[in-house]
Design a protein around this motif. Structure first.
Motif, PDB file in Angstrom:
ATOM      1  N   VAL A 283       0.851  -1.195   0.000  1.00 29.52           N
ATOM      2  CA  VAL A 283       0.000   0.000   0.000  1.00 29.52           C
ATOM      3  C   VAL A 283       0.887   1.247   0.000  1.00 29.52           C
ATOM      4  N   ASP A 284       0.529   2.197  -0.857  1.00 32.03           N
ATOM      5  CA  ASP A 284       1.293   3.435  -0.996  1.00 32.03           C
ATOM      6  C   ASP A 284       0.549   4.606  -0.367  1.00 32.03           C
ATOM      7  N   ARG A 285      -0.787   4.638  -0.582  1.00 28.30           N
ATOM      8  CA  ARG A 285      -1.582   5.745  -0.032  1.00 28.30           C
ATOM      9  C   ARG A 285      -3.050   5.361   0.007  1.00 28.30           C
ATOM     10  N   ASN A 286      -3.786   6.107   0.796  1.00 26.87           N
ATOM     11  CA  ASN A 286      -5.226   5.878   0.970  1.00 26.87           C
ATOM     12  C   ASN A 286      -5.983   7.138   0.586  1.00 26.87           C
ATOM     13  N   GLU A 287      -7.207   6.961   0.121  1.00 28.09           N
ATOM     14  CA  GLU A 287      -8.098   8.107  -0.108  1.00 28.09           C
ATOM     15  C   GLU A 287      -9.408   7.845   0.626  1.00 28.09           C
ATOM     16  N   ASN A 288      -9.743   8.720   1.553  1.00 25.61           N
ATOM     17  CA  ASN A 288     -11.006   8.649   2.302  1.00 25.61           C
ATOM     18  C   ASN A 288     -11.163   7.366   3.127  1.00 25.61           C
ATOM     19  N   TYR A 289     -10.048   6.711   3.419  1.00 21.54           N
ATOM     20  CA  TYR A 289     -10.118   5.404   4.083  1.00 21.54           C
ATOM     21  C   TYR A 289     -10.585   5.527   5.538  1.00 21.54           C
ATOM     22  N   GLU A 290     -10.161   6.608   6.205  1.00 16.20           N
ATOM     23  CA  GLU A 290     -10.591   6.765   7.607  1.00 16.20           C
ATOM     24  C   GLU A 290     -12.100   6.972   7.710  1.00 16.20           C
ATOM     25  N   LYS A 291     -12.636   7.762   6.778  1.00 14.25           N
ATOM     26  CA  LYS A 291     -14.086   8.003   6.755  1.00 14.25           C
ATOM     27  C   LYS A 291     -14.836   6.689   6.499  1.00 14.25           C
ATOM     28  N   PHE A 292     -14.292   5.911   5.569  1.00 15.44           N
ATOM     29  CA  PHE A 292     -14.886   4.618   5.248  1.00 15.44           C
ATOM     30  C   PHE A 292     -14.888   3.701   6.473  1.00 15.44           C
ATOM     31  N   MET A 293     -13.756   3.655   7.164  1.00 11.93           N
ATOM     32  CA  MET A 293     -13.675   2.791   8.351  1.00 11.93           C
ATOM     33  C   MET A 293     -14.638   3.273   9.435  1.00 11.93           C
ATOM     34  N   GLU A 294     -14.800   4.599   9.515  1.00 13.85           N
ATOM     35  CA  GLU A 294     -15.738   5.147  10.492  1.00 13.85           C
ATOM     36  C   GLU A 294     -17.148   4.647  10.189  1.00 13.85           C
ATOM     37  N   GLU A 295     -17.519   4.679   8.897  1.00 13.33           N
ATOM     38  CA  GLU A 295     -18.837   4.184   8.488  1.00 13.33           C
ATOM     39  C   GLU A 295     -18.985   2.692   8.813  1.00 13.33           C
ATOM     40  N   MET A 296     -17.863   1.990   8.722  1.00 17.11           N
ATOM     41  CA  MET A 296     -17.864   0.557   9.033  1.00 17.11           C
ATOM     42  C   MET A 296     -17.957   0.298  10.537  1.00 17.11           C
ATOM     43  N   GLY A 297     -17.823   1.357  11.331  1.00 19.93           N
ATOM     44  CA  GLY A 297     -17.969   1.202  12.771  1.00 19.93           C
ATOM     45  C   GLY A 297     -16.677   0.894  13.506  1.00 19.93           C
ATOM     46  N   ILE A 298     -15.549   1.176  12.842  1.00 18.42           N
ATOM     47  CA  ILE A 298     -14.238   0.931  13.462  1.00 18.42           C
ATOM     48  C   ILE A 298     -13.906   2.129  14.365  1.00 18.42           C
ATOM     49  N   ASN A 299     -13.488   1.881  15.587  1.00 16.39           N
ATOM     50  CA  ASN A 299     -13.236   3.017  16.492  1.00 16.39           C
ATOM     51  C   ASN A 299     -11.963   3.781  16.113  1.00 16.39           C
ATOM     52  N   MET A 300     -11.821   4.986  16.708  1.00 12.02           N
ATOM     53  CA  MET A 300     -10.783   5.900  16.250  1.00 12.02           C
ATOM     54  C   MET A 300      -9.379   5.335  16.414  1.00 12.02           C
ATOM     55  N   VAL A 301      -9.133   4.683  17.538  1.00 17.60           N
ATOM     56  CA  VAL A 301      -7.790   4.151  17.771  1.00 17.60           C
ATOM     57  C   VAL A 301      -7.440   3.119  16.693  1.00 17.60           C
ATOM     58  N   LYS A 302      -8.397   2.224  16.431  1.00 17.90           N
ATOM     59  CA  LYS A 302      -8.158   1.198  15.399  1.00 17.90           C
ATOM     60  C   LYS A 302      -8.035   1.824  14.008  1.00 17.90           C
ATOM     61  N   ARG A 303      -8.801   2.895  13.774  1.00 15.50           N
ATOM     62  CA  ARG A 303      -8.703   3.571  12.452  1.00 15.50           C
ATOM     63  C   ARG A 303      -7.313   4.136  12.247  1.00 15.50           C
ATOM     64  N   LYS A 304      -6.769   4.749  13.298  1.00  9.17           N
ATOM     65  CA  LYS A 304      -5.418   5.333  13.201  1.00  9.17           C
ATOM     66  C   LYS A 304      -4.401   4.233  12.910  1.00  9.17           C
TER      67      LYS A 304
END
Ligand code: MYR
Length: 131
Positions: A8-29
């Motif tokens: 993986v080189d880079r992400n686009e909007n991945y944190e927002k996507f994970m948030e929608e998936m219900g992943i908590n902030m620590v795990k998203r980071k």
């Protein structure tokens, strides 16, 4: 075309996507810096993938058009399958816990592998380079 090792080189909007998936902030980071590396071996309709990240190492086998189960790094279970649409791999998966659909595609664009994710109208991309 998909064969080989991709980092993986880079992400686009991945944190927002994970948030929608219900992943908590620590795990998203943690998950946005997971150093995900996938190795793909395609033989006809059959794929063997090795997924390596800071979370885990897993081997995944699937056949195009055949339903299988996949556990996400956080333990969420998905059921679905991949098909080929032109040059694009398209995966349609359902979450076992809530029945909602996750659509994902993998496509080679230039010398990159672009994986798109869509869940509940939120789209994200992870872009991989050959490693
Ligand atoms: C594979 O081909 O890699 C196995 C099947 C993948 C199914 C879709 C994976 C979605 C993973 C989403 C992770 C996002 C965390 C919120």
């Amino acid at each position: 075309a998909f064969n080989g090792t991709w980092k993986v080189d880079r992400n686009e909007n991945y944190e927002k996507f994970m948030e929608e998936m219900g992943i908590n902030m620590v795990k998203r980071k943690l998950a946005s810096h997971d150093n995900l590396k996938i190795t793909v071996e395609q033989t006809g309709d059959k794929f063997h993938l090795k997924e390596v990240s800071t979370f885990r190492t897993v081997d995944i086998d699937f056949t195009l058009g055949v339903t299988f189960n996949y556990s996400m790094a956080d333990g969420t279970e998905l059921t679905g399958s991949w098909v080929m649409e032109g040059d694009t791999l398209k995966g349609t998966f359902t979450r076992n816990d809530n029945g909602k659909t996750l659509i994902t595609t993998r496509k080679i664009i230039g010398d990159e592998l672009v994986q798109c994710y869509c869940y509940e109208g939120v789209e994200a991309k992870r872009i991989f380079k050959r490693g």
